[in-house]
Write an enzyme that holds these catalytic residues in place. Structure first.
Site, mmCIF file in Angstrom:
data_model
loop_
_atom_site.group_PDB
_atom_site.id
_atom_site.type_symbol
_atom_site.label_atom_id
_atom_site.label_comp_id
_atom_site.label_asym_id
_atom_site.label_seq_id
_atom_site.Cartn_x
_atom_site.Cartn_y
_atom_site.Cartn_z
ATOM 1 N N ARG A 130 0.815 -1.230 0.000
ATOM 2 C CA ARG A 130 0.000 0.000 0.000
ATOM 3 C C ARG A 130 0.841 1.269 0.000
ATOM 4 O O ARG A 130 0.394 2.334 0.411
ATOM 5 C CB ARG A 130 -0.972 0.027 1.176
ATOM 6 C CG ARG A 130 -1.906 -1.165 1.201
ATOM 7 C CD ARG A 130 -3.075 -0.945 2.129
ATOM 8 N NE ARG A 130 -3.946 -2.101 2.087
ATOM 9 C CZ ARG A 130 -3.790 -3.165 2.864
ATOM 10 N NH1 ARG A 130 -2.831 -3.197 3.765
ATOM 11 N NH2 ARG A 130 -4.605 -4.186 2.754
ATOM 12 N N LYS A 152 3.382 11.454 -11.465
ATOM 13 C CA LYS A 152 2.498 10.617 -12.287
ATOM 14 C C LYS A 152 3.201 9.291 -12.526
ATOM 15 O O LYS A 152 4.347 9.275 -12.994
ATOM 16 C CB LYS A 152 2.239 11.273 -13.636
ATOM 17 C CG LYS A 152 1.139 12.286 -13.641
ATOM 18 C CD LYS A 152 0.778 12.526 -15.101
ATOM 19 C CE LYS A 152 -0.113 13.700 -15.302
ATOM 20 N NZ LYS A 152 -0.347 13.952 -16.724
ATOM 21 N N GLU A 195 10.719 18.287 -24.793
ATOM 22 C CA GLU A 195 10.018 18.648 -23.548
ATOM 23 C C GLU A 195 10.678 19.866 -22.893
ATOM 24 O O GLU A 195 10.028 20.622 -22.181
ATOM 25 C CB GLU A 195 9.981 17.458 -22.580
ATOM 26 C CG GLU A 195 9.399 16.164 -23.168
ATOM 27 C CD GLU A 195 7.874 16.107 -23.211
ATOM 28 O OE1 GLU A 195 7.213 17.106 -22.877
ATOM 29 O OE2 GLU A 195 7.349 15.033 -23.607
ATOM 30 N N LYS A 243 8.250 22.910 -14.272
ATOM 31 C CA LYS A 243 7.345 21.794 -13.988
ATOM 32 C C LYS A 243 6.942 21.802 -12.518
ATOM 33 O O LYS A 243 5.772 21.605 -12.179
ATOM 34 C CB LYS A 243 7.983 20.464 -14.364
ATOM 35 C CG LYS A 243 7.090 19.292 -13.987
ATOM 36 C CD LYS A 243 6.915 18.247 -15.028
ATOM 37 C CE LYS A 243 5.785 17.293 -14.642
ATOM 38 N NZ LYS A 243 5.817 16.049 -15.380
ATOM 39 N N GLU A 253 -3.822 17.648 -12.077
ATOM 40 C CA GLU A 253 -4.187 18.009 -13.443
ATOM 41 C C GLU A 253 -5.657 18.315 -13.632
ATOM 42 O O GLU A 253 -6.353 17.707 -14.437
ATOM 43 C CB GLU A 253 -3.751 16.895 -14.416
ATOM 44 C CG GLU A 253 -3.741 17.384 -15.859
ATOM 45 C CD GLU A 253 -3.096 16.390 -16.823
ATOM 46 O OE1 GLU A 253 -2.086 15.786 -16.461
ATOM 47 O OE2 GLU A 253 -3.621 16.251 -17.922
ATOM 48 N N ARG A 257 -2.005 22.304 -14.862
ATOM 49 C CA ARG A 257 -1.071 21.234 -15.253
ATOM 50 C C ARG A 257 -1.331 20.788 -16.683
ATOM 51 O O ARG A 257 -0.460 20.252 -17.333
ATOM 52 C CB ARG A 257 -1.153 20.061 -14.261
ATOM 53 C CG ARG A 257 -0.066 19.026 -14.483
ATOM 54 C CD ARG A 257 0.123 18.094 -13.306
ATOM 55 N NE ARG A 257 1.149 17.105 -13.605
ATOM 56 C CZ ARG A 257 1.629 16.229 -12.739
ATOM 57 N NH1 ARG A 257 1.183 16.215 -11.504
ATOM 58 N NH2 ARG A 257 2.543 15.353 -13.101
ATOM 59 N N ASN A 261 0.578 19.727 -21.430
ATOM 60 C CA ASN A 261 0.204 18.895 -22.580
ATOM 61 C C ASN A 261 0.302 19.637 -23.896
ATOM 62 O O ASN A 261 -0.183 19.149 -24.919
ATOM 63 C CB ASN A 261 -1.216 18.358 -22.393
ATOM 64 C CG ASN A 261 -1.295 17.408 -21.226
ATOM 65 O OD1 ASN A 261 -0.383 16.623 -20.997
ATOM 66 N ND2 ASN A 261 -2.372 17.487 -20.469
ATOM 67 N N HIS A 264 0.694 17.733 -27.039
ATOM 68 C CA HIS A 264 0.480 16.316 -26.730
ATOM 69 C C HIS A 264 -0.793 15.732 -27.332
ATOM 70 O O HIS A 264 -0.849 14.531 -27.573
ATOM 71 C CB HIS A 264 0.514 16.082 -25.220
ATOM 72 C CG HIS A 264 1.911 16.028 -24.663
ATOM 73 N ND1 HIS A 264 2.773 17.094 -24.758
ATOM 74 C CD2 HIS A 264 2.609 15.042 -24.046
ATOM 75 C CE1 HIS A 264 3.933 16.765 -24.198
ATOM 76 N NE2 HIS A 264 3.861 15.522 -23.766
ATOM 77 N N HIS A 268 0.354 12.813 -29.417
ATOM 78 C CA HIS A 268 -0.025 11.445 -29.022
ATOM 79 C C HIS A 268 -0.717 10.705 -30.146
ATOM 80 O O HIS A 268 -0.545 9.504 -30.314
ATOM 81 C CB HIS A 268 -0.980 11.486 -27.820
ATOM 82 C CG HIS A 268 -0.264 11.507 -26.510
ATOM 83 N ND1 HIS A 268 -0.858 11.961 -25.359
ATOM 84 C CD2 HIS A 268 0.979 11.126 -26.158
ATOM 85 C CE1 HIS A 268 0.003 11.875 -24.353
ATOM 86 N NE2 HIS A 268 1.128 11.370 -24.814
ATOM 87 N N HIS A 282 8.448 9.463 -28.445
ATOM 88 C CA HIS A 282 7.493 10.374 -27.797
ATOM 89 C C HIS A 282 7.882 11.849 -28.011
ATOM 90 O O HIS A 282 7.059 12.652 -28.460
ATOM 91 C CB HIS A 282 7.399 10.060 -26.301
ATOM 92 C CG HIS A 282 6.539 11.037 -25.555
ATOM 93 N ND1 HIS A 282 5.167 11.021 -25.636
ATOM 94 C CD2 HIS A 282 6.859 12.080 -24.748
ATOM 95 C CE1 HIS A 282 4.680 12.011 -24.905
ATOM 96 N NE2 HIS A 282 5.687 12.665 -24.354
#
Ligand SMILES: NC(=O)c1ccc[n+]([C@@H]2O[C@H](COP(=O)([O-])OP(=O)(O)OC[C@H]3O[C@@H](n4cnc5c(N)ncnc54)[C@H](O)[C@@H]3O)[C@@H](O)[C@H]2O)c1
Ligand SMILES: [Zn+2]
Length: 386
Positions: A130, A152, A195, A243, A253, A257, A261, A264, A268, A282
């Site tokens: 956990r 993330k 990035e 960031k 997000e 945030r 993107n 993106h 993507h 990427h």
């Protein structure tokens, strides 16, 4: 303007998340300090290093030595290099190995690798017993400036897409040793650079201008030594600061945030259409996506065409793709791309969420864009001659 720091300075950025706040230490040669930092944060802990086969060849011995020197016992777990390791099968393997290494609450997982390892080891840490603490030691430029910061973590769903099974789970420390990037293939470095430039394009015109002038020094391995200014470290620092500030404002997000993107949604879709393969990394997809976001914004009259061209020209100068026809192999169909765009997880209640720009450094989130406009724009792009 030179980079206002030296290569051997170690700089710390704090990610201000209250009880879950942590430091990102940035500097050349910091790996040697890993053990002392870990021992200071969690006295008496054991550790397990999760890494991939490629990173293990280059950097595992140094990580183990640094831990050992500080009296921290460390097991290691290796997975194959590459995106396919962000799977349930590998999560199970890593979890079993961590349990076999008797990692308990109070012990530490060390994620030594690029974004794949950070995401996989971070998620394994989130669910093991956990939740056990973990440290990120990012070894790609992308991971140093992006994925290691912000908590993330995720694996991919085999039939439904990338990063769909995961958790927000913050590390207790990020150690970004820029010397680790010396072994990174140039193509991977360039993809990570997308990035970096993203932070300039989305919110910092000055940083963009600095990059446009100094990007070659950022790329050059080992150029930052002694008293020379340290462009690579400076670029990582500025990116992490950007960031960290955004994450501290919006950890989960729901607002700001989303600016991260930029590029993106378009990116993507092309990355997925190319099968998440070597055809389009990427960061390369994000380079293309940002170029499209600038062009689309200019078409809508949000910024001058010349300003969009300035952004796109820099992406092209570093060798990132800025046109759909730069992707090798069969060109994806318009329907497929539009399907991918509307499946993107940034879609909320059927509305297309896009990050557009009013200028370099002035990105904003909008849910006002008609999918038909995006379709018409992409139809034109996809029809352009090779
Ligand atoms: N969690 C987040 O916020 C976030 C953000 C962006 C991307 N990501 C994820 O990150 C992943 C991409 O990360 P990546 O680009 O770092 O890919 P990666 O981890 O696959 O690394 C790229 C390649 O470089 C190799 N490598 C890594 N470090 C090296 C080094 N120092 N020397 C030589 N080779 C090295 C790896 O073995 C791999 O083959 C994707 O899965 C993406 O979804 C996550
Ligand atoms: Zn990205």
């Amino acid at each position: 303007m030179n980079a206002p720091m030296r290569s051997d300075d170690s700089i710390t950025v704090n990610v201000g998340l209250g009880a879950r706040a942590y430091d990102v230490a940035i500097g050349r040669g910091l790996m040697a300090t890993l053990g002392d930092r870990v021992a200071a944060l969690r006295p008496g802990c054991k550790a397990a290093i999760v890494t991939d086969e490629t990173v293990a060849r280059h950097h595992l011995a140094a990580a183990e030595a640094a831990l050992k020197a500080a009296g921290v016992n460390a097991a290691s777990v290796r997975v194959p290099a590459g995106e396919s390791s962000k799977s349930f099968a590998m999560l199970e393997r890593v979890s079993d190995a961590l349990l076999a290494a008797k990692i308990e609450r109070g012990d530490l997982v060390v994620a030594l690798g690029g974004g794949v390892i950070g995401d996989l080891a971070g998620f394994a840490s989130a669910i093991l017993r956990r939740g056990v603490d973990y440290v990120q030691v990012p070894t790609t430029l992308l991971a140093q400036v992006d994925s290691s910061v912000g908590g993330k973590t995720a694996i991919n769903a085999s039939h439904h897409g990338k990063n769909l099974i995961g958790a927000f789970y913050q590390p207790i420390l990020v150690l970004a040793d820029t010397a680790l990037l010396d072994t990174l293939p140039e193509r991977e470095f360039r993809a990570g650079y997308a990035e970096v430039v993203k932070y300039g394009l989305l919110g910092d015109l000055q940083f963009f201008e600095w990059l446009a002038q100094h990007w070659k020094d950022v790329f050059e391995a080992g150029s930052a030594r002694g008293n020379a200014p340290a462009p690579r470290e400076y670029a990582v620092l500025k990116s992490v600061q950007a960031k960290a500030a955004i994450v501290a404002r919006d950890e989960r997000e729901t607002g700001d945030r989303m600016l991260l993107n930029l590029g993106h949604t378009f990116g993507h879709a092309f990355e997925a259409a190319a099968g998440f393969s070597e055809r389009l990394l990427h960061g390369e997809a994000i380079g293309l996506g940002m170029a499209l976001a600038f062009e689309f914004s200019a078409r809508r009259g949000l910024l001058a065409k010349a300003e969009a061209e300035r952004a796109i020209a820099h992406l092209a100068a570093v060798g990132l793709p800025t046109q759909v026809n730069a992707i090798p192999g069969a060109r994806p169909g318009l329907d497929a791309i539009m399907d991918l765009i509307s499946q993107d997880k940034k879609v909320r209640r059927g509305r297309l969420t896009l990050i557009l720009v009013r200028g370099i450094g002035q990105a904003f989130v909008t849910r006002d864009v008609d999918a038909a406009d995006v379709r018409a724009f992409l139809a034109e792009k996809l029809a352009a001659p090779c």
